[in-house]
Design an enzyme around this catalytic site. Structure first.
Site, mmCIF file in Angstrom:
data_model
loop_
_atom_site.group_PDB
_atom_site.id
_atom_site.type_symbol
_atom_site.label_atom_id
_atom_site.label_comp_id
_atom_site.label_asym_id
_atom_site.label_seq_id
_atom_site.Cartn_x
_atom_site.Cartn_y
_atom_site.Cartn_z
ATOM 1 N N LEU A 18 0.785 -1.244 -0.228
ATOM 2 C CA LEU A 18 -0.355 -0.341 -0.286
ATOM 3 C C LEU A 18 0.473 1.426 -0.195
ATOM 4 C CD1 LEU A 18 -2.527 -1.116 2.817
ATOM 5 C CD2 LEU A 18 -2.497 -0.903 0.406
ATOM 6 N N ASP A 60 2.910 -6.150 2.660
ATOM 7 C CA ASP A 60 3.483 -5.328 3.806
ATOM 8 C C ASP A 60 3.361 -5.956 5.171
ATOM 9 O OD1 ASP A 60 2.795 -2.025 2.887
ATOM 10 O OD2 ASP A 60 0.819 -3.474 2.278
ATOM 11 N N GLU A 65 5.352 -3.158 13.016
ATOM 12 C CA GLU A 65 4.429 -2.286 14.859
ATOM 13 C C GLU A 65 3.170 -2.113 14.469
ATOM 14 O OE1 GLU A 65 5.712 1.867 15.697
ATOM 15 O OE2 GLU A 65 4.767 1.920 13.741
ATOM 16 N N ASP A 66 2.679 -2.471 12.881
ATOM 17 C CA ASP A 66 1.111 -1.801 13.220
ATOM 18 C C ASP A 66 0.240 -3.149 14.336
ATOM 19 O OD1 ASP A 66 1.160 0.629 11.755
ATOM 20 O OD2 ASP A 66 1.366 -0.786 9.882
ATOM 21 N N ARG A 85 -4.310 -6.037 5.515
ATOM 22 C CA ARG A 85 -3.482 -6.088 5.893
ATOM 23 C C ARG A 85 -3.672 -6.804 7.260
ATOM 24 N NH1 ARG A 85 1.047 -1.660 8.069
ATOM 25 N NH2 ARG A 85 1.833 -3.921 8.534
ATOM 26 N N ARG A 131 -6.720 4.752 9.839
ATOM 27 C CA ARG A 131 -6.230 3.013 9.623
ATOM 28 C C ARG A 131 -7.271 2.312 11.343
ATOM 29 N NH1 ARG A 131 -2.417 1.835 7.296
ATOM 30 N NH2 ARG A 131 -2.796 2.395 4.969
ATOM 31 N N HIS A 161 -0.462 8.420 9.773
ATOM 32 C CA HIS A 161 -0.192 7.262 11.073
ATOM 33 C C HIS A 161 -0.235 7.901 12.207
ATOM 34 C CE1 HIS A 161 -0.233 3.005 9.424
ATOM 35 N NE2 HIS A 161 -1.154 3.098 9.860
ATOM 36 N N CYS A 248 7.769 1.693 12.329
ATOM 37 C CA CYS A 248 7.002 0.910 11.628
ATOM 38 C C CYS A 248 7.967 -0.448 11.194
ATOM 39 C CB CYS A 248 6.702 1.366 10.461
ATOM 40 S SG CYS A 248 6.147 3.082 10.789
HETATM 41 C C1 CIR Z 1 0.656 0.781 5.207
HETATM 42 O O1 CIR Z 1 0.429 1.480 4.290
HETATM 43 O O2 CIR Z 1 -0.130 -0.037 5.584
HETATM 44 C C2 CIR Z 1 2.129 0.656 4.685
HETATM 45 N N1 CIR Z 1 2.199 0.689 3.808
HETATM 46 C C3 CIR Z 1 3.031 1.071 5.603
HETATM 47 C C4 CIR Z 1 3.071 1.362 7.185
HETATM 48 C C5 CIR Z 1 3.563 2.055 8.177
HETATM 49 N N2 CIR Z 1 3.216 1.440 9.317
HETATM 50 C C6 CIR Z 1 3.556 2.613 10.860
HETATM 51 O O3 CIR Z 1 3.852 4.173 10.256
HETATM 52 N N3 CIR Z 1 3.387 2.570 11.474
#
Ligand code: CIR
Length: 253
Positions: A18, A60, A65-66, A85, A131, A161, A248
Site C-alpha cells: 500500500l 506490507d 509495528e502496526d 493487512r 486505520r 498514522h 514501522c
Molecule cells: C501501510 O499502508 O499500511 C504500509 N504501506 C505502511 C505502514 C506504515 N506503518 C506505520 O507507519 N506504522
C-alpha cells in the site's frame, strides 16, 4: 530501556504494498539490504532481535509495528484497519505469547493500527485515523486501564498514522511536524520541530539513548543532536515508498 525487538523480513511482493506517495515502487534487493542494516542497528543498540520469515501473503507485513502494541505489562494484538493487512495479526499472536503471559486483542468493530499509538511512559496517545476508529481506541484504553496504564485519543487531520508525524524521544522531548506542531495535546512537551521539507524524518526512533534518523534529512538530524542525542542515520528509502518509516519496521519492548 528496551531489551527485545521483533522484525519481519520484507517479502518480494512488497513492491505491491500500500502506498499514498508517488515515489515509485520499491527495489526489493535494496530493501533487503536496508532491512539488514536496520537489524544490525537495533542489535548495536543492545536489542535481542527476533527476525521473522518473510510472508508473501501480505505485501506490507514487514511493517510489524502496526499489528501489535507491546507495553511493559501486556501485549495487545491490534485489528489493522487496511483489509489487505488485517490477517497479519494472526501471525503475531503466537510470537508474542512466547514473550508475554498476557496477550490481549482489539476486536471488530474496533480497528486499530499500532502505528497510531505513541507510548510516553505509562500513557498512550492514540490517533484516530483511517486505520484506527474511536471504538478501537476505546477498547485499547479499556485494556490499558486494566493494567494500570492510561490512553487518550488524538483525531488526525492528514497523517496516515500518528507516528508519521510524531516521535517521542524520552526525557519529555517530542519530535513534531505538520498538524502536531501546535496541537494542544502535546503542549507540555519540549517540542523539536521538523521542517515541512523534512517531514518524513518526524518518524525517527529512540532506541536506548540512540536516535535512529532516516538518511537524507540533515536538518532534523542536527536538531536531534543539538537536543543532546547520539544519532545514527539509516537509509530506508525503499520503505518510504510505501509510507513506512523507522518505527514501522519493528516492535520494541
Ligand atoms: C501501510 O499502508 O499500511 C504500509 N504501506 C505502511 C505502514 C506504515 N506503518 C506505520 O507507519 N506504522
Amino acid at each position: 530501556m528496551f531489551k527485545n525487538a521483533i522484525v519481519r523480513t520484507p517479502c518480494p511482493e512488497m513492491i505491491n504494498g500500500l502506498s499514498s506517495v508517488t515515489l515509485g515502487k520499491p527495489d526489493y534487493s535494496k530493501a533487503m539490504d536496508q532491512h539488514a542494516r536496520y537489524v544490525d542497528a537495533l542489535r548495536n543498540c543492545g536489542l535481542e532481535v527476533k527476525v521473522l520469515e518473510a510472508d508473501s501473503r501480505f505485501p506490507d507485513s514487514t511493517f510489524v509495528e502496526d499489528v501489535a502494541l507491546c507495553t511493559p505489562h501486556c501485549a495487545i494484538i491490534t485489528n489493522p484497519g487496511a483489509p489487505s493487512r488485517n490477517r497479519e495479526k494472526l501471525e503475531m499472536k503466537p510470537v508474542l505469547q512466547t514473550y508475554y503471559k498476557q496477550v490481549e486483542s482489539i476486536k471488530t468493530p474496533g480497528i486499530l493500527d499500532a502505528g497510531d499509538v505513541m507510548m510516553v511512559g505509562q500513557h498512550f496517545y492514540i490517533g484516530i485515523s483511517e486505520r484506527t476508529n474511536v471504538e478501537g481506541a476505546e477498547q485499547l484504553i479499556g485494556i490499558l486501564e486494566k493494567y494500570g496504564m492510561t490512553g487518550s485519543k488524538v483525531p488526525l487531520q492528514k497523517m496516515l498514522h500518528l507516528k508519521s508525524g510524531l516521535s517521542y524521544l524520552e526525557q519529555n522531548k517530542l519530535l513534531v511536524t505538520g498538524e502536531f506542531i501546535h496541537h494542544p495535546a502535546f503542549n507540555s512537551f519540549h517540542r523539536i520541530e521538523v521542517d515541512p521539507d523534512e517531514s518524513y524524518a518526524a518518524n525517527s526512533l529512540w532506541v536506548n539513548s540512540t536516535v535512529l534518523v532516516p538518511a537524507g534529512f540533515p536538518n532534523t538530524r542536527e536538531k536531534i543532536e543539538q537536543a543532546g542525542y547520539h544519532t545514527l542515520s539509516l537509509d530506508v528509502s525503499e520503505f518510504q515508498k510505501l509510507d513506512g518509516g523507522l518505527s514501522c519496521l519493528s516492535l520494541r519492548f
